[in-house]
Design an enzyme around this catalytic site. Structure first.
Site, short mmCIF file in Angstrom:
data_model
loop_
_atom_site.label_atom_id
_atom_site.label_comp_id
_atom_site.label_asym_id
_atom_site.label_seq_id
_atom_site.Cartn_x
_atom_site.Cartn_y
_atom_site.Cartn_z
N CYS A 5 -0.39 2.64 -4.13
CA CYS A 5 -1.24 3.79 -4.42
C CYS A 5 -0.39 5.06 -4.32
O CYS A 5 0.52 5.14 -3.48
CB CYS A 5 -2.38 3.87 -3.42
SG CYS A 5 -3.62 2.60 -3.68
N HIS B 121 0.85 -1.19 0.00
CA HIS B 121 0.00 0.00 0.00
C HIS B 121 0.88 1.24 0.00
O HIS B 121 2.06 1.18 0.35
CB HIS B 121 -0.89 0.02 1.24
CG HIS B 121 -1.90 -1.07 1.25
ND1 HIS B 121 -3.09 -0.97 0.57
CD2 HIS B 121 -1.89 -2.29 1.82
CE1 HIS B 121 -3.78 -2.09 0.74
NE2 HIS B 121 -3.08 -2.91 1.49
#
Ligand SMILES: *[C@@H]1O[C@H](CO)[C@@H](O)[C@H](O)[C@H]1NC(C)=O
Ligand SMILES: *[C@@H]1O[C@H](CO)[C@@H](O)[C@H](O)[C@H]1NC(C)=O
Length: 442
Positions: free
Chosen positions: A193, A152
């Site tokens: 991300c 992430h």
């Protein structure tokens, strides 16, 4: 709007092709090193370790020796109680086991952390034998280094489970490595991300480093290949696109620029970007992923864009599936309740962030609203790092220490506060005073 336009430039920059230059290959006596990292853990993040294992197969199949590969992954997936195929990990529907043969150097929650990553990458083995094999990227001025990271991320950060690697620290380490001649060329493939934000405006063009990222500075990266049996996603769109391309191409003939174009075209969920020294893109992929022709089988794979979801929605999608397919009324109610909790948790994130921004700006003249709606580029990495760490430790309701990707996205508001020159002490104290950080009333 203007800032946004500049950021999107990476979309078109390669349309102006560079003049054809004969690019030097690996220098005499030079070696190729690979550092492969999945930062996350937990069954819902299966795909990250699957991507990293697949990367291991790619570089091994193309001839990089084991001794020149270092792998970091928590390693809680292959033997996970939820794994219907114990000891095996796949990276595409009905795909081959990519876990087989992977030699993991650093595993476990305590060792797959930013500090170890930076030491391994920069060749500093001090203290590492207590945390894993102690092996590092032992590269020198003639060598090429390939780094692949998956987890992430958010504005200016990538996650290692509950800890963050900040753009500031990544850049400082890369600068030190450049100065100490730890490589001739370095190629970084990053899936997270907002991964563009780790390099955009920050990576100098003269460091001999090229970075390809799954997304631009303010977009999600996408999970793909939902697996009904495993109830998790098997891969990420950017990662499987480059991995599948490397599986089937003759890497000695394919330039990085060509691979970049292929991945960019095939990844239609986010904008694949490149940063740093773009002349490196003229080199062949084999200069970083291995010079031998792979003899491994190539497995046909479905289009990863179909059914892909933003990485931060994976937990929600898993719950929705479990709710839809629940066999008993009790199970349905159980998952419905969890879905409602998850929805509430998400709804609270922008509310909490807005309250902190309100307080930090005294909510003068709609300044807070402006700061919630805009997206500044990150320059003040010092302020931002201190604020994010303080927030993660002192605002548990945001779940920043729980791999809660949805909250990571909202950190852009703190980039904005730092870039607006709101005093750091003011931001920290606004966090401390915010009762909703601890579940207090909104
Ligand atoms: C997974 O299970 C196999 C078989 O029991 C064992 O050999 C292996 O060490 C285990 N791996 C991990 C990471 O626990
Ligand atoms: C992405 O590509 C897939 C398959 O090629 C297609 O079904 C989908 O509509 C595309 N999505 C966008 C946003 O272009």
């Amino acid at each position: 709007m203007y800032l946004h336009f500049i950021k999107l430039l990476c979309v078109v920059s390669l349309a102006y092709s560079l003049p054809k230059v004969e690019f030097p290959k690996l220098k005499e006596g030079g070696k190729i090193w690979a550092l492969l990292v999945a930062g996350s853990n937990g069954w819902g993040n299966y795909r990250h370790q699957a991507d990293a294992c697949h990367a291991y197969q790619v570089v091994r199949n193309h001839g990089i020796p084991e001794e020149q590969i270092v792998v970091m992954m928590v390693d809680d997936i292959a033997n996970n109680s939820q794994n219907p195929t114990p000891g095996k990990i796949i990276n595409q529907p009905d795909g081959p086991d990519v876990y087989q043969g992977v030699k993991i150097d650093y595993s476990g929650l305590l060792n797959v952390v930013p500090e170890v990553f930076l030491k391994v990458m920069s060749g500093d083995s001090s203290g590492l034998s207590e945390r894993g094999t102690g092996r590092v990227i032992n590269s020198g001025p003639n060598d090429h280094v390939f780094v692949n990271f998956v987890d992430h991320g958010g504005p200016g950060i990538i996650a290692f489970g509950r800890l963050f690697l900040h753009a500031k620290d990544l850049m400082e380490t890369l600068a030190d490595m450049h100065k100490a001649q730890k490589f001739d060329k370095l190629l970084f493939y990053m899936e997270a991300c907002e991964s563009g934000s780790m390099f955009y405006n920050l990576l100098p063009k003269d460091y001999n480093i090229l970075a390809l990222t799954a997304s631009n500075p303010d977009q999600s990266s996408y999970a793909c290949y939902w697996d009904e049996e495993r109830e998790t996603y098997l891969g990420d769109v950017f990662s499987v696109n480059w991995l599948q391309d490397s599986d089937k191409e003759d890497l000695a003939k394919e330039t990085i620029k060509k691979q970049f174009h292929i991945i960019k075209k095939e990844t239609n969920t986010s904008v694949v970007c490149e940063y740093g020294d773009k002349t490196i893109a003229e080199m062949t992929v084999s200069e970083f992923q291995g010079k031998e022709k792979s003899t491994a089988n190539v497995y046909p794979a479905p289009d990863p864009n179909i059914g892909a979801v933003p990485s931060e929605n994976v937990d929600l999608e898993i719950l929705k599936y479990q709710y839809r397919t629940a066999m008993t009324e009790d199970d349905r109610m159980f998952y419905l309740d969890k879905l409602e909790q998850e929805t509430k948790r998400r709804e609270s994130v922008p509310v909490i962030v807005k309250k902190i921004v309100d307080r930090a700006t005294n909510n003068i003249n709609g300044r807070a609203k402006f700061l919630m709606d805009t997206r500044y580029d990150l320059y003040d990495t010092d302020c931002y790092k201190t604020v994010v760490e303080h927030l993660a430790d002192n605002c548990p309701m945001l779940g920043l220490r729980e791999q809660f990707g949805y909250a990571l996205k909202h950190l852009y508001a703190f980039v904005n506060l730092c870039e607006e020159n709101v005093a750091m002490e003011t931001i920290l104290s606004a966090i401390d005073k915010e009762e909703s950080c601890f579940g207090g009333k909104f």
